[in-house]
Design a protein around this motif. Structure first.
Motif, PDB file in Angstrom:
ATOM      1  N   PRO A 161       0.863  -1.040  -0.333  1.00 40.00           N
ATOM      2  CA  PRO A 161      -0.083   0.321  -0.014  1.00 40.00           C
ATOM      3  C   PRO A 161       0.810   0.826   0.367  1.00 40.00           C
ATOM      4  N   LYS A 162       1.105   1.719  -1.467  1.00 44.99           N
ATOM      5  CA  LYS A 162       2.049   2.779  -1.016  1.00 44.99           C
ATOM      6  C   LYS A 162       1.595   4.226  -0.616  1.00 44.99           C
ATOM      7  N   PRO A 163       0.669   4.151  -1.288  1.00 44.56           N
ATOM      8  CA  PRO A 163      -0.469   5.523  -0.670  1.00 44.56           C
ATOM      9  C   PRO A 163      -0.095   5.955   0.784  1.00 44.56           C
ATOM     10  N   TYR A 164      -0.098   4.696   1.767  1.00 44.68           N
ATOM     11  CA  TYR A 164      -0.013   4.749   3.869  1.00 44.68           C
ATOM     12  C   TYR A 164       2.079   5.019   3.573  1.00 44.68           C
ATOM     13  N   GLY A 165       2.766   4.995   2.669  1.00 41.89           N
ATOM     14  CA  GLY A 165       4.056   5.615   3.073  1.00 41.89           C
ATOM     15  C   GLY A 165       4.444   4.050   3.279  1.00 41.89           C
ATOM     16  N   GLY A 166       4.676   2.750   3.734  1.00 39.93           N
ATOM     17  CA  GLY A 166       5.313   1.982   4.393  1.00 39.93           C
ATOM     18  C   GLY A 166       6.838   1.924   3.356  1.00 39.93           C
ATOM     19  N   ALA A 167       7.166   0.715   3.813  1.00 42.74           N
ATOM     20  CA  ALA A 167       8.601   1.007   3.483  1.00 42.74           C
ATOM     21  C   ALA A 167       9.236  -0.219   3.858  1.00 42.74           C
ATOM     22  N   ALA A 168      10.286  -0.782   3.193  1.00 40.16           N
ATOM     23  CA  ALA A 168      11.124  -1.972   2.961  1.00 40.16           C
ATOM     24  C   ALA A 168      12.015  -1.889   3.053  1.00 40.16           C
ATOM     25  N   ILE A 169      13.356  -2.666   4.004  1.00 39.49           N
ATOM     26  CA  ILE A 169      14.388  -2.525   3.762  1.00 39.49           C
ATOM     27  C   ILE A 169      14.902  -3.968   3.488  1.00 39.49           C
ATOM     28  N   LEU A 170      15.447  -4.285   2.281  1.00 44.27           N
ATOM     29  CA  LEU A 170      16.479  -5.316   2.343  1.00 44.27           C
ATOM     30  C   LEU A 170      17.410  -5.666   2.463  1.00 44.27           C
ATOM     31  N   ASN A 171      18.113  -6.505   3.080  1.00 46.92           N
ATOM     32  CA  ASN A 171      19.837  -6.651   3.820  1.00 46.92           C
ATOM     33  C   ASN A 171      20.594  -8.266   2.925  1.00 46.92           C
ATOM     34  N   GLY A 172      21.831  -8.236   2.477  1.00 46.94           N
ATOM     35  CA  GLY A 172      22.451  -9.324   1.984  1.00 46.94           C
ATOM     36  C   GLY A 172      23.169  -9.313   1.624  1.00 46.94           C
ATOM     37  N   ARG A 173      24.246 -10.719   1.433  1.00 44.33           N
ATOM     38  CA  ARG A 173      25.427 -10.021   1.076  1.00 44.33           C
ATOM     39  C   ARG A 173      26.286  -9.713  -0.793  1.00 44.33           C
ATOM     40  N   HIS A 174      24.957 -10.024  -1.473  1.00 44.16           N
ATOM     41  CA  HIS A 174      25.393 -10.092  -2.668  1.00 44.16           C
ATOM     42  C   HIS A 174      24.281  -8.711  -3.324  1.00 44.16           C
ATOM     43  N   GLU A 175      25.347  -7.413  -3.615  1.00 47.07           N
ATOM     44  CA  GLU A 175      24.724  -6.721  -3.531  1.00 47.07           C
ATOM     45  C   GLU A 175      23.769  -6.168  -5.849  1.00 47.07           C
ATOM     46  N   GLU A 176      24.248  -6.719  -6.250  1.00 43.80           N
ATOM     47  CA  GLU A 176      23.237  -6.828  -7.573  1.00 43.80           C
ATOM     48  C   GLU A 176      21.786  -7.047  -7.120  1.00 43.80           C
ATOM     49  N   PRO A 177      21.221  -8.074  -6.545  1.00 44.03           N
ATOM     50  CA  PRO A 177      19.847  -8.065  -7.068  1.00 44.03           C
ATOM     51  C   PRO A 177      19.504  -7.077  -5.746  1.00 44.03           C
TER      52      PRO A 177
END
Length: 167
Positions: free
Chosen positions: A132-148
């Motif tokens: 739901p982008k209108p509500y201002g949700g966010a995601a943080i992705l972490n990992g060892r591999h930078e490209e994806p």
């Protein structure tokens, strides 16, 4: 108390304050990517701005077999336990409806190398299918591999975590 993440913590909090929707944290094994993300999830100012907040581990030992399973796990964190829908479009629609005007923060922990699975994930996160982008949700992705991670969050939204030096 976790020491040594001051710079990373400040950077991620600033990006979230600036309403960035997709952030990435990359670094080698053992530098504290997950610890930093948990620190962000527990920060007072993040708690005041985002609810609900949760982390889903994507590592090999617990890796979801499908995008449907990832979305079901997200729905479980949002309080939807018995969702009878099993197809991705219906699950994404349920996810879209669930936050009811709330800003959520999700951490997808331990993103692996590129494959078709992450292309689907990138599409869902970037294009707002289900999120739901209108509500201002966010995601943080972490990992060892930078490209994806760069493909999903864009180069400028990647924080590279380095080995700590000193004591």
């Amino acid at each position: 108390m976790i020491y040594g993440f001051d710079s990373g913590e400040m950077t991620l909090k600033m990006w979230l304050r600036d309403s960035l929707k997709l952030l990435g944290v990359v670094g080698m094994l053992g530098v504290g990517k997950t610890a930093l993300c948990r620190l962000i999830l527990d920060a007072v100012e993040v708690k005041q701005r985002y609810f609900p907040r949760f982390l889903i581990t994507m590592s090999e030992s617990r890796e979801p077999r499908s995008m449907e399973e990832v979305v079901k796990r997200m729905l479980e964190h949002l309080g939807v336990k018995d969702n009878e829908v099993n197809k991705l479009p219906g699950l994404l629609y349920a996810l879209h409806l669930r936050p009811e005007g709330k800003k959520f923060l999700i951490v997808l922990d331990d993103i692996k190398q590129e494959d078709e699975y992450y292309e689907k994930l990138a599409s869902c996160l970037r294009d707002g299918h289900g999120f739901p982008k209108p509500y201002g949700g966010a995601a943080i992705l972490n990992g060892r591999h930078e490209e994806p991670i760069k493909k999903i969050v864009e180069e400028r939204n990647v924080h590279r975590l380095q080995l700590l030096s000193g004591h």
